[in-house]
Design a protein around this motif. Structure first.
Motif, PDB file in Angstrom:
ATOM      1  N   TRP A  63      39.918  47.588  50.411  1.00 15.16           N
ATOM      2  CA  TRP A  63      38.688  48.180  49.899  1.00 15.16           C
ATOM      3  C   TRP A  63      37.548  47.881  50.847  1.00 15.16           C
ATOM      4  CZ3 TRP A  63      38.399  51.117  45.471  1.00 15.16           C
ATOM      5  CH2 TRP A  63      39.569  51.154  44.726  1.00 15.16           C
TER       6      TRP A  63
ATOM      7  N   ARG B 154      32.980  45.040  45.492  1.00 15.05           N
ATOM      8  CA  ARG B 154      33.277  45.323  44.093  1.00 15.05           C
ATOM      9  C   ARG B 154      32.042  45.686  43.303  1.00 15.05           C
ATOM     10  NH1 ARG B 154      33.356  42.358  39.328  1.00 15.05           N
ATOM     11  NH2 ARG B 154      32.577  40.561  40.467  1.00 15.05           N
ATOM     12  N   GLU B 155      30.942  44.913  43.461  1.00 13.28           N
ATOM     13  CA  GLU B 155      29.749  45.177  42.669  1.00 13.28           C
ATOM     14  C   GLU B 155      29.162  46.549  42.989  1.00 13.28           C
ATOM     15  OE1 GLU B 155      30.334  42.581  44.473  1.00 13.28           O
ATOM     16  OE2 GLU B 155      30.218  40.763  43.245  1.00 13.28           O
TER      17      GLU B 155
ATOM     18  N   TYR C 208      30.829  49.143  44.228  1.00  6.23           N
ATOM     19  CA  TYR C 208      31.747  50.166  43.741  1.00  6.23           C
ATOM     20  C   TYR C 208      31.534  50.422  42.251  1.00  6.23           C
ATOM     21  CZ  TYR C 208      36.131  52.149  42.023  1.00  6.23           C
ATOM     22  OH  TYR C 208      37.065  52.920  41.395  1.00  6.23           O
ATOM     23  N   LEU C 209      31.439  49.357  41.447  1.00  5.85           N
ATOM     24  CA  LEU C 209      31.256  49.522  40.006  1.00  5.85           C
ATOM     25  C   LEU C 209      29.916  50.172  39.685  1.00  5.85           C
ATOM     26  CD1 LEU C 209      32.693  46.107  38.749  1.00  5.85           C
ATOM     27  CD2 LEU C 209      33.778  48.359  38.662  1.00  5.85           C
TER      28      LEU C 209
ATOM     29  N   GLU D  27      37.875  41.354  46.679  1.00  6.17           N
ATOM     30  CA  GLU D  27      37.541  42.764  46.624  1.00  6.17           C
ATOM     31  C   GLU D  27      38.291  43.437  45.465  1.00  6.17           C
ATOM     32  OE1 GLU D  27      35.377  44.461  48.663  1.00  6.17           O
ATOM     33  OE2 GLU D  27      34.845  42.550  49.544  1.00  6.17           O
ATOM     34  N   LEU D  28      37.681  44.475  44.912  1.00  4.88           N
ATOM     35  CA  LEU D  28      38.296  45.207  43.811  1.00  4.88           C
ATOM     36  C   LEU D  28      39.659  45.746  44.246  1.00  4.88           C
ATOM     37  CD1 LEU D  28      37.808  46.268  40.922  1.00  4.88           C
ATOM     38  CD2 LEU D  28      36.949  48.374  41.966  1.00  4.88           C
ATOM     39  N   GLY D  29      40.670  45.490  43.458  1.00  2.00           N
ATOM     40  CA  GLY D  29      42.025  45.926  43.774  1.00  2.00           C
ATOM     41  C   GLY D  29      42.876  44.847  44.407  1.00  2.00           C
TER      42      GLY D  29
ATOM     43  N   THR E  23      44.369  42.015  43.676  1.00  2.00           N
ATOM     44  CA  THR E  23      44.730  41.140  42.554  1.00  2.00           C
ATOM     45  C   THR E  23      45.294  39.800  43.017  1.00  2.00           C
ATOM     46  OG1 THR E  23      46.892  42.222  42.439  1.00  2.00           O
ATOM     47  CG2 THR E  23      45.147  43.080  41.006  1.00  2.00           C
TER      48      THR E  23
ATOM     49  N   THR F 141      41.904  38.612  48.609  1.00  2.00           N
ATOM     50  CA  THR F 141      41.522  39.448  49.750  1.00  2.00           C
ATOM     51  C   THR F 141      41.899  38.749  51.054  1.00  2.00           C
ATOM     52  OG1 THR F 141      39.662  40.414  48.539  1.00  2.00           O
ATOM     53  CG2 THR F 141      39.591  40.559  50.941  1.00  2.00           C
TER      54      THR F 141
END
Length: 368
Positions: A29, A33-34, A36-37, A194-196, A198, A201
Motif C-alpha cells: 500500500w 492507512r489514515e 486511505y480511510l 499499512e492497511l492490508g 495483516t 509492513t
C-alpha cells in the motif's frame, strides 16, 4: 519473486529483474492507512448522495444515461508523515497518459542542459558531501518538522494551523505491526502497519528503512527504472499522472535518513522525469525561502515543490497547492506544506536527540 524457469537456461534477465532480486518486496500500500480511510469516507458519502438522487429522479419514459462522476485524486507529497491527511482534488484528465507510462519517457542521461537538471545536479553534489552515518537496525530515525495541511471534511479545502510534529521510525527489517511513534502538538500516537499488511509492513517504499534505502541502485537510470516499475501504471491515486506519482515517490523519500550516495542518486533520478522545473519563489511551511524544484500535475491541477537552502542546498521542506480553480478551492489554495527542522538517530522511540546527536544524510535544522 517468481522462480526461474529451469527449462529456459538461456533466458536473459533484464535490469529490472536484477534490481528486484537485490531489494525486498515493496510495501503493498502506497497510501498511509489514515489517509486511505479519510478519502474512502469521502468517496462513500458521494456514492450515497448519488444513490439518493437516483431514487428521487422521476422514472417515466426511457431513463437517460448518467455520466460517470470524475475520479478523485489524493496528491502524494514529500511529507512522508503517514498520519497527516492531505487533500482530494477532482481529476480532469491525465496529460501523462498513465496507462502507457514507462521508463522510455524519461530524459536521457545526457540531458543536463535543462535548468532543473543543472540545479538537481548541484543538489546531488551537495548531498554527497554530507557525513555518512550508518543507522543500526535496533535504532530509530528521528524527525522534527512543522506541518500544515488542508482538511476536506466540509467538502472544501480548509487550511489548518501550523503544527509541531516529531516522528520516530523503527529500523527493524522484519515486517512490523508497530512502525514507530508520532507526536503532533504534544499528542502521541503509534504508527501502525499499512492497511492490508495483516502480518506487518516490510521495509520498502511504504516503510523506507536506512538499510533498504542503502540497497537501492546508485545509478540514476537504474534507480528511476526501479521506482517506475514499482509505481502502479494505473495509480492507486485515481486521476494522478504517472510521472507525477513517480516524482512524489521520490519526494516521499528525500526527507529520510540514507547514505549520501543514495540521496545523490535520487536527485539525479528526479532530474530525468519530464516536467520537472526550477521554482525560484519556493518557500517552506514557516516562510523560509530557498531554491526550489517543482512539478505541475495537469491531471489533478496541483503543484508540488521541494524547497532547498540557498547556501548549503539542504532540504528545507515541501509545499503543494492548487494551480487552477476546483470544487475544493481557488487557484493558489494551499494543500500541504512542511518545514524540516531536525533529523537525528536515537536508540528508542520517544527519545529526544542529544545536542550532538548523529545526523544521517541531512544536517540538523533549527527554527528560524
Amino acid at each position: 519473486m517468481t522462480s526461474h524457469d529451469t527449462r529456459r537456461p538461456q533466458a536473459r534477465r533484464t535490469d529490472a529483474d536484477e534490481i528486484a532480486g537485490l531489494l525486498p518486496a515493496p510495501a503493498e500500500w502506497d497510501v498511509p492507512r489514515e489517509r486511505y480511510l479519510h478519502h474512502k469516507e469521502l468517496l462513500m458519502r458521494q456514492i450515497d448522495r448519488d444513490q439518493a438522487l437516483d431514487r428521487a429522479r422521476p422514472t417515466p419514459g426511457p431513463r437517460p444515461s448518467r455520466l460517470l462522476r470524475p475520479a478523485v485524486m489524493v496528491p502524494v507529497t514529500a511529507l512522508a508523515i503517514g498520519a497527516v491527511a492531505l487533500t482530494v482534488v477532482t481529476a480532469t484528465g491525465d496529460s501523462d497518459h498513465s496507462a502507457t507510462a514507462g521508463p522510455s519517457r524519461h530524459a536521457t542521461t545526457s540531458d543536463t542542459t535543462r535548468p532543473a537538471a543543472a540545479l538537481l545536479g548541484r543538489i546531488s553534489q551537495a548531498a554527497l558531501k554530507n557525513d555518512a552515518t550508518a543507522v543500526r537496525d535496533d535504532q530509530f530515525t528521528y524527525r522534527r518538522a512543522k506541518i500544515r495541511e488542508a482538511d476536506l471534511t466540509s467538502a472544501k479545502a480548509v487550511v489548518g494551523p501550523l503544527r509541531d510534529m516529531e516522528r520516530w521510525e523503527s529500523q527493524k527489517q522484519g515486517p512490523l505491526l508497530k512502525l514507530g511513534m508520532d507526536r503532533v502538538d504534544g499528542e502521541t500516537s503509534s504508527i501502525n502497519a499499512e492497511l492490508g499488511d495483516t502480518h506487518g509492513t516490510p521495509a520498502g517504499l511504504g516503510r523506507p528503512t536506512y538499510r533498504w534505502l542503502a540497497a537501492l541502485p546508485t545509478d540514476p537510470d537504474k534507480l528511476l527504472s526501479y521506482l517506475d516499475a514499482q509505481t502502479p501504471k494505473t495509480a492507486k491515486v485515481p486521476g494522478q499522472g504517472h510521472n507525477q506519482f513517480v516524482f512524489e515517490q521520490i519526494g516521499s523519500l528525500i526527507s529520510e535518513a540514507m547514505p549520501p550516495r543514495t540521496a545523490a542518486a535520487l536527485y539525479q533520478a528526479a532530474a530525468r522525469i519530464p516536467g520537472v522545473e526550477p521554482a525560484p519563489q519556493a518557500q517552506d511551511a514557516i516562510g523560509r525561502r530557498g531554491v526550489g524544484i517543482a512539478r505541475d500535475d495537469a491531471a489533478s491541477g496541483t503543484r508540488t515543490e521541494w524547497v532547498f537552502d540557498k547556501d548549503g542546498l539542504a532540504l528545507l521542506g515541501t509545499r503543494s497547492y492548487l494551480i487552477k480553480d476546483t470544487s475544493y478551492g481557488k487557484k493558489g489554495t494551499l494543500l500541504s506544506s512542511t518545514a524540516e527542522l531536525e533529523h537525528a538517530v536515537v536508540d528508542k522511540a520517544g527519545q529526544e536527540p542529544a545536542g550532538n546527536a548523529s545526523h544521517a544524510s541531512m544536517p540538523s535544522r533549527q527554527d528560524s
